[in-house]
Scaffold this active site. Structure first.
Site, PDB file in Angstrom:
ATOM      1  N   HIS A 144      47.710  29.776  44.460  1.00 30.09           N
ATOM      2  CA  HIS A 144      46.677  29.078  43.685  1.00 30.09           C
ATOM      3  C   HIS A 144      47.319  27.795  43.135  1.00 30.09           C
ATOM      4  CE1 HIS A 144      43.964  28.457  40.217  1.00 30.09           C
ATOM      5  NE2 HIS A 144      43.139  29.322  40.763  1.00 30.09           N
TER       6      HIS A 144
ATOM      7  N   CYS B  13      40.797  26.640  44.800  1.00 31.83           N
ATOM      8  CA  CYS B  13      42.059  26.188  44.191  1.00 31.83           C
ATOM      9  C   CYS B  13      43.259  26.503  45.079  1.00 31.83           C
ATOM     10  CB  CYS B  13      42.270  26.772  42.786  1.00 31.83           C
ATOM     11  SG  CYS B  13      41.004  26.342  41.609  1.00 31.83           S
TER      12      CYS B  13
ATOM     13  N   ASP C 126      52.503  36.279  40.177  1.00 32.80           N
ATOM     14  CA  ASP C 126      51.191  35.878  39.686  1.00 32.80           C
ATOM     15  C   ASP C 126      50.252  37.067  39.909  1.00 32.80           C
ATOM     16  OD1 ASP C 126      48.601  34.970  39.403  1.00 32.80           O
ATOM     17  OD2 ASP C 126      48.897  33.102  40.519  1.00 32.80           O
TER      18      ASP C 126
ATOM     19  N   LYS D   9      39.815  37.904  34.164  1.00 30.62           N
ATOM     20  CA  LYS D   9      39.618  38.481  35.501  1.00 30.62           C
ATOM     21  C   LYS D   9      39.794  39.998  35.486  1.00 30.62           C
ATOM     22  CE  LYS D   9      40.782  34.296  38.005  1.00 30.62           C
ATOM     23  NZ  LYS D   9      41.747  33.582  38.865  1.00 30.62           N
TER      24      LYS D   9
ATOM     25  N   GLN E  22      45.166  38.284  40.467  1.00 35.65           N
ATOM     26  CA  GLN E  22      44.228  39.018  41.331  1.00 35.65           C
ATOM     27  C   GLN E  22      44.679  40.446  41.617  1.00 35.65           C
ATOM     28  OE1 GLN E  22      41.262  37.928  42.285  1.00 35.65           O
ATOM     29  NE2 GLN E  22      41.468  35.807  41.641  1.00 35.65           N
TER      30      GLN E  22
HETATM   31  C1  LIG Z   1      42.442  32.570  38.875  1.00 35.07           C
HETATM   32  C2  LIG Z   1      43.833  32.484  39.367  1.00 35.07           C
HETATM   33  C3  LIG Z   1      44.785  31.715  38.703  1.00 35.07           C
HETATM   34  C4  LIG Z   1      44.456  30.872  37.497  1.00 35.07           C
HETATM   35  O1  LIG Z   1      43.916  31.637  36.480  1.00 35.07           O
HETATM   36  P1  LIG Z   1      43.262  30.946  35.184  1.00 35.07           P
HETATM   37  O2  LIG Z   1      42.548  32.073  34.528  1.00 35.07           O
HETATM   38  O3  LIG Z   1      42.325  29.878  35.687  1.00 35.07           O
HETATM   39  O4  LIG Z   1      44.355  30.385  34.382  1.00 35.07           O
HETATM   40  C5  LIG Z   1      46.071  31.717  39.197  1.00 35.07           C
HETATM   41  N1  LIG Z   1      46.404  32.439  40.269  1.00 35.07           N
HETATM   42  C6  LIG Z   1      45.502  33.193  40.937  1.00 35.07           C
HETATM   43  C7  LIG Z   1      45.956  33.991  42.111  1.00 35.07           C
HETATM   44  C8  LIG Z   1      44.192  33.226  40.510  1.00 35.07           C
HETATM   45  O5  LIG Z   1      43.306  33.961  41.167  1.00 35.07           O
END
Ligand SMILES: *Cc1c(COP(=O)(O)O)cnc(C)c1O
Length: 412
Positions: free
Chosen positions: A129, A370, A206, A232, A209
């Site tokens: 992302h 993104c 990260d 999320k 997800q």
């Molecule tokens: C949504 C997302 C982000 C960014 O998250 P924010 O809530 O916009 O800060 C980063 N990495 C992944 C894999 C995402 O899905």
């Protein structure tokens, strides 16, 4: 047999009642919410927690001598322990509250960056992302470090032999996503971490997800840092977490300066507070962080294995039907995936499909999600992405497929 049993035990209609936003119409059609990868809906208990805080508990944390401030602080710190338990962090002070994944990664890119020197290397992947690309690029520019990128194959899986080639004694950090938001790929993070540790590099995962789809155990995983967004994982926007190993966090410099993160301030010199406060400058999103704890409370009442099996079933069901549409190509066909179906249809722009689906009450995301470098890798402008949560149903997928076929026929 097993699948039948799962469907029987898993009462999705009961669960849907916990999420009030699902029960509404758009353009006179029943809302079908398939944009869970962008943000999830919130259970009533989370919404009520925010309301309750402002109705009766509102005060600043860690500051007051008075009753209400103590109450707010207790709730805030209790939420930190809930998160600690949810991800199995060894100590509560290793859970740092942030504004979200983006904020967590910027924090780390700054603080880790301060410990790096010219020529040090950072490895990310082709499926990251933008939040896990740009902060590292900024840091590399600032510190004279080199950013390297693990390529992926046509199915959307990391090429591990290439990763091995990129690792060297100069590698100081590997920052990769646990699960791709665009492809749904689940990356082999344990293996990635083990390989990096052999070179003495830290690993940041990260988890934006993964946290909402699987049980996370940061100690079993072995990562040095794990970051995610509250919104999320059925919690409020403007909340997030940065977990880091205690011995590393203790030695990293703070990211932002301000209130709460200090020990003693004079104009000559300031000393910093202990963990976790060193990384939590200023008044946090108190209501949001408390409600994030409530989101994990809600999840702890559900069976993770059941949820995962149900979501997998939804994905299988959707993908099989999608593939019956002529000219449709799935983007992201990794052998291990979470419930994300990304696709393109020959000759039709994803945005046009998304617009027509919207008019039929169906919320999907279209575009580059993104992940522009990933779109370049597949030589496409974007995809249509349907991302499912455990409150979605087969009936919704049936409606979605009917609406999609109608849209494709109109656009052909
Ligand atoms: C949504 C997302 C982000 C960014 O998250 P924010 O809530 O916009 O800060 C980063 N990495 C992944 C894999 C995402 O899905």
């Amino acid at each position: 047999m097993l699948k039948e049993k799962i469907r029987h035990d898993f009462d999705v209609e009961a669960i849907r009642k916990d999420f009030p936003a699902l029960d509404q119409e758009v353009y006179g059609k029943k809302l079908i919410y398939f944009d869970n990868g962008a943000t999830s809906q919130k259970p009533r208990s989370v919404i009520k927690t925010v309301e309750q805080y402002y109705l009766s508990d509102n005060a600043n944390v860690h500051r007051g001598v008075h009753h209400l401030s103590q109450k707010a602080t207790d709730l805030f710190e209790a939420s930190r322990r809930i998160v600690q338990n949810a991800i199995n962090a060894p100590e509560e002070e290793t859970v740092i509250f942030t504004k979200g994944t983006t904020d967590s990664i910027n924090l780390l890119a700054f603080s880790i960056g301060e410990t790096l020197k010219t020529g040090d290397e950072v490895i990310i992947s082709e499926m990251e992302h933008h939040s896990n690309i740009v902060p590292w690029q900024m840091m590399c520019e600032r510190k004279g470090c080199i950013l390297k990128v693990i390529p992926i194959n046509d199915k959307g899986e990391l090429i591990m032999s290439e990763y091995e080639q990129l690792l060297s004694d100069k590698t100081k950090l590997v920052a990769v996503t646990h699960v791709s938001n665009t492809l749904g790929t689940i990356n082999p993070v344990e293996q990635i971490i083990e390989m990096a540790h052999k070179k003495g590099a830290w690993v940041m995962i990260d988890g934006a997800q993964s946290i909402q789809h699987m049980k996370i155990d940061v100690q079993a995983m072995g990562c040095d840092f794990y970051v995610f967004s509250g919104h999320k994982v059925f919690g409020p926007t403007g909340t997030g977490v940065m977990y880091g190993k205690k011995e590393i966090l203790e030695n990293l410099p703070p990211y932002q300066g301000g209130g709460d993160m200090i020990d003693k301030v004079t104009f000559e010199k300031t000393t910093y507070n202990v963990l976790p406060f060193k990384f939590e400058a200023g008044t946090p999103n108190i209501a949001g962080c408390i409600a994030l704890g409530e989101a994990f409370n809600y999840l702890s009442g559900l069976d993770h294995n059941e949820l995962a099996a149900y979501e997998e079933e939804l994905l299988d069901y959707a993908e099989k039907q999608l593939l019956t549409i002529e000219g449709l190509r799935l983007i992201g066909t990794a052998s291990k995936k979470i419930s994300v179906a990304s696709f393109v249809v020959d000759g039709i722009h994803p945005f046009d499909i998304g617009t027509l689906l919207d008019k039929q009450g169906i919320a999907v995301r279209t575009g580059h999600h993104c992940t522009q470098p990933l779109m370049d890798r597949f030589a496409i402008p974007g995809t249509v992405r349907a991302s499912f949560a455990f409150y979605n149903t087969r009936e919704e997928i049936d409606q979605f497929i009917i609406a999609l076929k109608r849209s494709v026929n109109m656009l052909r």
